[in-house]
Design an enzyme around this catalytic site. Structure first.
Site, short mmCIF file in Angstrom:
data_model
loop_
_atom_site.label_atom_id
_atom_site.label_comp_id
_atom_site.label_asym_id
_atom_site.label_seq_id
_atom_site.Cartn_x
_atom_site.Cartn_y
_atom_site.Cartn_z
N TYR A 168 0.86 -1.18 0.00
CA TYR A 168 0.00 0.00 0.00
C TYR A 168 0.89 1.23 0.00
CZ TYR A 168 -3.48 3.44 1.57
OH TYR A 168 -4.30 4.55 1.68
N ASP A 263 9.37 2.59 -0.65
CA ASP A 263 8.36 3.26 0.17
C ASP A 263 8.64 2.88 1.63
OD1 ASP A 263 4.70 3.17 0.38
OD2 ASP A 263 6.24 4.07 1.64
N LYS A 291 4.98 8.95 8.80
CA LYS A 291 4.73 8.38 10.13
C LYS A 291 5.75 8.85 11.18
CE LYS A 291 2.31 4.50 8.04
NZ LYS A 291 0.94 4.50 8.54
P1 KE4 Z 1 -0.71 8.23 4.52
O1 KE4 Z 1 -1.18 8.97 3.28
O2 KE4 Z 1 -1.81 7.42 5.18
O3 KE4 Z 1 0.03 9.15 5.51
O4 KE4 Z 1 0.43 7.19 4.07
C1 KE4 Z 1 0.14 6.26 3.05
C2 KE4 Z 1 1.09 5.08 3.18
C3 KE4 Z 1 2.14 4.96 2.28
N1 KE4 Z 1 3.01 3.94 2.36
C4 KE4 Z 1 2.90 3.00 3.33
C5 KE4 Z 1 3.89 1.88 3.38
C6 KE4 Z 1 1.85 3.07 4.27
O5 KE4 Z 1 1.75 2.12 5.23
C7 KE4 Z 1 0.94 4.14 4.21
C8 KE4 Z 1 -0.22 4.27 5.17
N2 KE4 Z 1 -0.39 3.22 6.11
C9 KE4 Z 1 -1.74 3.00 6.59
C10 KE4 Z 1 -1.73 1.82 7.55
N3 KE4 Z 1 -1.16 0.66 6.98
C11 KE4 Z 1 -2.30 4.22 7.23
C12 KE4 Z 1 -3.55 3.99 8.05
C13 KE4 Z 1 -4.78 4.43 7.31
O6 KE4 Z 1 -4.85 4.28 6.08
O7 KE4 Z 1 -5.70 4.93 8.03
#
Ligand code: KE4
Length: 455
Positions: A168, A263, A291
């Protein structure tokens, strides 16, 4: 046998454990608050995975956090292994982080102009991750990955992007293909609303499958702009790379003139100082972060080879911008967090403490005859009910998800707050003390005992 019509009687007919397993987790006040939220927020949430769709029932509404614990609107306290989905590596409301935020806020909440903090943070990221020769701060991991992808396409003048099933990279259109995290949780790996033309140039392959990667490159000679990969996959549970996987992707990108994007939004400063690239020794062309580098506030970043980054506006023709990029209050939280992580021995001490907890988990699973897999990368971890290791999305999805649900619900009822999806990782913080570990293992013992296979 006549079907029981009275639902109350139906409930009584289930064994006590089954009733316990389905007992609502959230208290009455949380349930009322969630009903109110659901009248105005789609699904009652601002991010889908928070809705507990896969787990069932309403999520508790959280009112505060301190250290390893969070408290909900019904006054119930949980030991937290979600930690705001990874950022809170020091636990909730760490005094130095809160003090830094208070001090920064006192000077103003933002200026839309250069500030010293964002330069300091960019310099710190570059010193921790030498592959990031230049850095651009943004406000979310989605922005970081979306922008890195655009930049890779600008640098190569190519369109095809390779990603992995179950990884993701945020919710930008080209990356919502076979996506993990909330997409996998809700069985929507390919989102509606994404034009076919946008996803047509995204090819998804199994994680850890170098032969599949080689095939895509061979079938698209001179057309692959980039490979984007979570070096340790954290959005299909936690899946470690096979030793040959990342070096193999590096070699393919070198051979074909494609951009390798790590990523590290989740792994950055979570698995080690810097990120997984400092563990595996593979140097990506671009890296995405998020994060932990924001300490819980909206800070993310992307960066890499100077000649690629200098294609970005205002120097080059690849445009990306953001009102709140490099926000001074958020940057203060990130700098204060990373200052703690930079303490000598931080990652060694904390990853060892996590390893010890997982050894306890593993021996409980064996004691009660439940086949479980555990995985750890620094200060993040994962578990699955499977007798075989989890190596990609297919094996993660083939794990016993019913057992996962029973276990996760049981742990939540014991006030241990685990991610409400089997396609997420779990996190550790330096605030998880011995008491938290003891309570976690006591709860796990209770739940696994209830679940144990009949001898
Ligand atoms: P954000 O746009 O949510 O800040 O980051 C996207 C993203 C990009 N790359 C990786 C590896 C990620 O894990 C994420 C976002 N992680 C999720 C949980 N696995 C965020 C939680 C959510 O979507 O509410």
């Amino acid at each position: 046998m006549s079907r029981i019509r009275n639902p109350r009687l139906a409930r009584l007919s289930k064994p006590a454990d089954a009733q316990a397993a389905e007992r609502p987790i959230a208290g009455p006040r949380s349930r009322r608050l969630f009903a109110r939220a659901s009248a105005v927020l789609p699904g009652g949430v601002n991010s889908p995975v928070r809705a507990w769709k896969r787990l069932g029932g309403e999520p508790p509404t959280i009112v505060r956090g301190k250290g390893a614990r969070i408290e909900d609107a019904d006054g119930r306290t949980y030991i937290d292994y979600v930690l705001s989905w990874g950022p809170l590596i020091l636990g909730h409301a760490h005094p130095q982080v809160v003090a830094a935020v208070r001090a920064a806020a006192g000077h103003g909440l933002g200026f839309g102009a250069p500030t010293t903090g964002e330069t300091e943070l960019a310099e710190l990221l570059r010193s921790a991750l030498p592959s990031m020769e230049k850095v651009r701060l943004v406000s979310s991991g989605t922005e970081a990955c979306m922008s890195a992808l655009r930049l890779a396409r600008a640098a190569t003048k190519r369109e095809i992007v390779i990603k992995c099933d179950g990884c993701y990279h945020g919710h930008s259109d080209p990356l919502l293909v076979a996506a993990g995290s909330g997409c996998a949780t809700l069985n929507t790996p390919d989102s509606s609303g994404v034009p076919a033309a946008f996803s047509a140039t995204t090819i998804s392959i199994p994680f850890n499958d170098l032969v599949a990667a080689e095939r895509v490159f061979a079938a698209n000679p001179g057309a692959v702009a980039a490979v984007i990969v979570e070096p340790v996959a954290g959005n299909m549970g936690l899946v470690l790379p096979r030793p040959e996987w990342l070096p193999g992707l590096r070699a393919l990108c070198d051979a074909h003139g494609s951009v390798l994007i790590f990523d590290e939004v989740m792994t950055g400063f979570r698995v080690a100082w810097g990120g997984w690239q400092n563990v595996c020794g593979v140097r990506p062309d671009l890296t995405c972060l998020g994060k932990v580098i924001g300490g819980g506030l909206p800070v993310a970043a992307y960066g890499g080879r100077r000649e690629i980054m200098d294609l970005l506006a205002p120097l080059g023709g690849c445009y990306q911008a953001g009102t709140l990029s490099g926000n001074p209050v958020a940057v203060a939280a990130g700098l204060a967090t990373l200052k703690q992580c930079a303490q000598p021995g931080f990652y060694e001490i904390e990853s060892t403490r996590l390893t010890l907890m997982l050894l306890g988990f593993s021996s409980l699973a064996q004691e009660y005859g439940l086949p479980m897999q555990f995985a750890q990368a620094g200060l993040m971890w994962g578990y699955a009910f499977s007798s075989t290791p989890i190596t990609d999305y297919a094996s993660a999805a083939a794990a016993d998800l019913d057992r996962w649900r029973t276990f996760c619900r049981g742990m939540l009822q014991e006030r241990i707050y685990l991610a409400p999806s089997p396609f997420e990782a779990a996190f550790w913080s330096s605030a998880h003390d011995r008491r938290a570990v003891a309570a976690t293992l006591a709860a796990a013992g209770k739940v696994l005992k209830r679940m144990q296979s009949p001898q």
